[in-house]
Design a protein around this motif. Structure first.
Motif, PDB file in Angstrom:
ATOM      1  N   UNK A   1      16.955  72.635  58.150  1.00 36.89           N
ATOM      2  CA  UNK A   1      16.876  72.040  59.486  1.00 36.89           C
ATOM      3  C   UNK A   1      18.184  72.043  60.259  1.00 36.89           C
ATOM      4  N   UNK A   2      19.307  72.109  59.548  1.00 34.14           N
ATOM      5  CA  UNK A   2      20.602  72.077  60.217  1.00 34.14           C
ATOM      6  C   UNK A   2      21.687  72.646  59.313  1.00 34.14           C
ATOM      7  N   UNK A   3      22.791  73.024  59.948  1.00 36.10           N
ATOM      8  CA  UNK A   3      23.991  73.479  59.249  1.00 36.10           C
ATOM      9  C   UNK A   3      25.158  72.702  59.837  1.00 36.10           C
ATOM     10  N   UNK A   4      26.055  72.245  58.983  1.00 38.43           N
ATOM     11  CA  UNK A   4      27.266  71.577  59.441  1.00 38.43           C
ATOM     12  C   UNK A   4      28.425  72.555  59.294  1.00 38.43           C
ATOM     13  N   UNK A   5      29.095  72.823  60.404  1.00 41.73           N
ATOM     14  CA  UNK A   5      30.276  73.682  60.433  1.00 41.73           C
ATOM     15  C   UNK A   5      31.494  72.778  60.525  1.00 41.73           C
ATOM     16  N   UNK A   6      32.374  72.875  59.544  1.00 44.38           N
ATOM     17  CA  UNK A   6      33.654  72.171  59.570  1.00 44.38           C
ATOM     18  C   UNK A   6      34.734  73.239  59.609  1.00 44.38           C
ATOM     19  N   UNK A   7      35.603  73.157  60.615  1.00 40.00           N
ATOM     20  CA  UNK A   7      36.592  74.203  60.790  1.00 40.00           C
ATOM     21  C   UNK A   7      37.795  73.676  61.571  1.00 40.00           C
ATOM     22  N   UNK A   8      38.971  74.078  61.144  1.00 37.13           N
ATOM     23  CA  UNK A   8      40.198  73.693  61.834  1.00 37.13           C
ATOM     24  C   UNK A   8      40.359  74.476  63.127  1.00 37.13           C
ATOM     25  N   UNK A   9      40.859  73.817  64.160  1.00 42.73           N
ATOM     26  CA  UNK A   9      41.260  74.468  65.410  1.00 42.73           C
ATOM     27  C   UNK A   9      40.121  75.201  66.108  1.00 42.73           C
TER      28      UNK A   9
ATOM     29  N   UNK B   1      27.347  69.903  64.063  1.00 42.87           N
ATOM     30  CA  UNK B   1      26.040  70.040  63.433  1.00 42.87           C
ATOM     31  C   UNK B   1      25.187  70.959  64.300  1.00 42.87           C
ATOM     32  N   UNK B   2      24.687  72.025  63.687  1.00 43.63           N
ATOM     33  CA  UNK B   2      23.905  73.041  64.389  1.00 43.63           C
ATOM     34  C   UNK B   2      22.447  72.897  63.976  1.00 43.63           C
ATOM     35  N   UNK B   3      21.566  72.651  64.949  1.00 44.85           N
ATOM     36  CA  UNK B   3      20.133  72.491  64.685  1.00 44.85           C
ATOM     37  C   UNK B   3      19.501  73.861  64.460  1.00 44.85           C
ATOM     38  N   UNK B   4      18.895  74.061  63.296  1.00 42.42           N
ATOM     39  CA  UNK B   4      18.294  75.357  62.951  1.00 42.42           C
ATOM     40  C   UNK B   4      16.778  75.258  62.754  1.00 42.42           C
ATOM     41  N   UNK B   5      16.168  74.143  63.124  1.00 48.21           N
ATOM     42  CA  UNK B   5      14.732  73.937  62.893  1.00 48.21           C
ATOM     43  C   UNK B   5      13.869  74.995  63.547  1.00 48.21           C
ATOM     44  N   UNK B   6      14.255  75.461  64.729  1.00 47.01           N
ATOM     45  CA  UNK B   6      13.416  76.403  65.476  1.00 47.01           C
ATOM     46  C   UNK B   6      13.713  77.865  65.133  1.00 47.01           C
TER      47      UNK B   6
END
Length: 95
Positions: A31-39, A64-69
């Motif tokens: 349903x979602x992906x969490x991207x953690x990234x510096x800068x 947080x990126x919604x990927x449900x669709x």
């Protein structure tokens, strides 16, 4: 499981190398992906045909990126960072 990014470009600041910490989780995702990234300044997500799925500008180091669709499959994420650094990663969606 965290997927490591592949560095496309590296910038040099003075003598020191500018390095980035990245995490994409969960990966595979549902349903979602969490991207953690510096800068982080922006990101773009493409399907394997090259179609742009999502593009965002951000100043947050955690998104947080919604990927449900999105249909199940493999996607590429291109991240842009301060100092012109870019990285590419993979996101696997399994519904």
């Amino acid at each position: 499981t965290l997927f490591p990014y592949t560095t496309l470009f590296r910038s040099v600041l003075n003598v020191n190398q500018f390095s980035l910490n990245h995490q994409l989780s969960p990966n595979p995702a549902n349903n979602h992906v969490v991207l953690k990234s510096d800068y982080l300044t922006s990101y773009m997500i493409f399907d394997l045909s090259g179609k742009l799925i999502e593009e965002k500008t951000t100043q947050d180091n955690k998104v947080t990126i919604d990927t449900q669709s999105w249909p199940s499959g493999l996607y590429l994420i291109k991240t842009n960072h301060e100092q012109g650094l870019q990285k590419i990663g993979k996101i696997l969606i399994q519904h």
